[in-house]
Design an enzyme around this catalytic site. Structure first.
Site, PDB file in Angstrom:
ATOM      1  N   GLY A 204       0.824  -1.205   0.000  1.00  0.00           N
ATOM      2  CA  GLY A 204       0.000   0.000   0.000  1.00  0.00           C
ATOM      3  C   GLY A 204       0.851   1.245   0.000  1.00  0.00           C
ATOM      4  CG  HIS A 205       0.051   4.222  -2.148  1.00  0.00           C
ATOM      5  ND1 HIS A 205      -0.554   4.988  -3.130  1.00  0.00           N
ATOM      6  CD2 HIS A 205       0.523   3.124  -2.783  1.00  0.00           C
ATOM      7  CE1 HIS A 205      -0.438   4.369  -4.303  1.00  0.00           C
ATOM      8  NE2 HIS A 205       0.207   3.235  -4.113  1.00  0.00           N
TER       9      HIS A 205
END
Length: 369
Positions: A204-205
């Protein structure tokens, strides 16, 4: 076996919401999968508390056509329902893969689970998987407890935020595992008193505040506290992002005791964010003010060479503090670097060094073996 149960669920909700006294409960039984088309469960309800236990599985329509069209705002929405408890070990499956390759031809449903204007909301133990876009969304909610969630989607699935919070206050998100194709948790405008603890993030980020100020908007975020979280193989880590030309503020933010394992760009303040464009956007006369941000005990390895980025607007980021930060490269022979522009604050026992926090506003870049 999957049964299409939209009408049955709507009828069951009517009885549940209309019941008075005690805590009316609806159980999604184990061993079965129930297919639901987009539906809105509307309050207010007669009882002060409502309980939905998800022991079985709830799945989205199996084809794009069955969703009923493109650009749908949500799949399952709970609106104006106070005292809702949604828990259980079942799965809520958005069947997002059918949407991820459509591009702009047919815009994917924006939100899988949307909680709109709900007070005293509790989400516990759920498995939320493969949303077409954002998985769990809080909008204009107050008094929210989220714990023990597992939210998963492939790392390359587009715009699949794990938990997206906007316009909400007094929110607690704890002891959850989130791995998606976008932010594990995103805090948007209008949020205050958000506590995030014990999150395992990756892929993810990372955990982000923003983006804020898009299209000249005035937005505020304050009192966001992220503690005892770990980022593994994420594209980013702890991030604040604002768009030039906006206004408002981000203030009183802490990231404490963060563990990194080959996490990209672990610390970022980006005031030139431009919808993901790598080159960013130029300064404008107005900017969202960023102040009183502390990074304490951020330790581990990064897959990127530039591990600390403080790219502030010309108005400056003020009162930025780094305490006992130690980030090294996960690539043998690589050195971690820091970059800062217009950042002001203090740094203590930080590797790589961030000398710009002595108060100089000029752009500088430093590296550490």
């Amino acid at each position: 076996m999957t049964a299409c149960m939209a009408k049955a669920f709507t009828k069951a909700w009517g009885a549940l919401c209309g019941a008075s006294g005690g805590t009316p409960t609806l159980v999604i039984p184990p061993g079965r999968a129930f297919s639901l088309k987009p539906v809105k469960f509307e309050g207010p309800c007669k009882s002060n508390s409502i309980h939905i236990q998800v022991a079985g599985n709830i799945v989205a329509p199996s084809t794009v056509a069955a969703w009923g069209g493109c650009g749908i705002p949500f799949w399952l929405c709970f609106s104006n329902v106070d005292g809702l408890v949604l828990d259980g070990s079942g799965h809520i499956d958005g069947r997002g893969s059918q949407w991820w390759n459509h591009g702009q031809q047919c815009k994917a449903p924006e939100k899988a689970l949307l909680f709109d204007n709900n007070n005293n909301l509790s989400l516990r133990g759920l498995n939320v998987v493969d949303s077409p876009r954002s998985h769990v969304n809080l909008n204009d909610c107050n008094g929210v407890s989220i714990s023990g969630l597992k939210i998963t989607a492939p790392g390359n699935s587009p715009n699949t935020d794990g938990i997206n919070v906007s316009g909400s206050s007094h929110v607690s998100i704890v002891q959850s595992t989130i791995g998606t194709g976008d932010d594990c948790i995103a805090i948007k405008g209008g949020c205050s008193n958000i506590n995030i603890t014990g999150i395992s993030c990756g892929p993810g980020h990372g955990i982000s505040i923003g983006s804020l100020g898009e299209n000249g908007a005035t937005e505020q975020v304050e009192e966001v506290h992220v503690r005892n979280c770990n980022f593994t193989g994420t594209e980013h880590g702890a991030r604040i992002k604002t768009v030039p030309g906006g206004s408002g503020y981000v203030r009183r933010i802490t990231f404490e005791q963060i563990s990194l394992n080959a996490a990209g760009s672990p610390i970022i303040i980006d005031q030139h964010y431009c919808d993901g464009k790598e080159e960013g956007c130029p300064d404008q006369p107005k900017a969202v003010a960023v102040s009183d941000v502390t990074f304490t005990g951020v330790r581990g390895t990064s897959s990127d060479e530039q591990v600390i980025t403080l790219d502030c607007a010309a108005i400056g980021c003020n009162d930025i503090r780094m305490v006992q930060v130690a980030i090294t490269s996960s690539v043998a022979g690589k050195r971690g670097t820091s970059f800062c522009s217009h950042a002001h604050g203090t740094s203590f026992s930080t590797v790589p060094a961030v000398p710009c926090l002595s108060g100089r506003a000029l752009a500088t870049k430093f590296s550490t073996d």
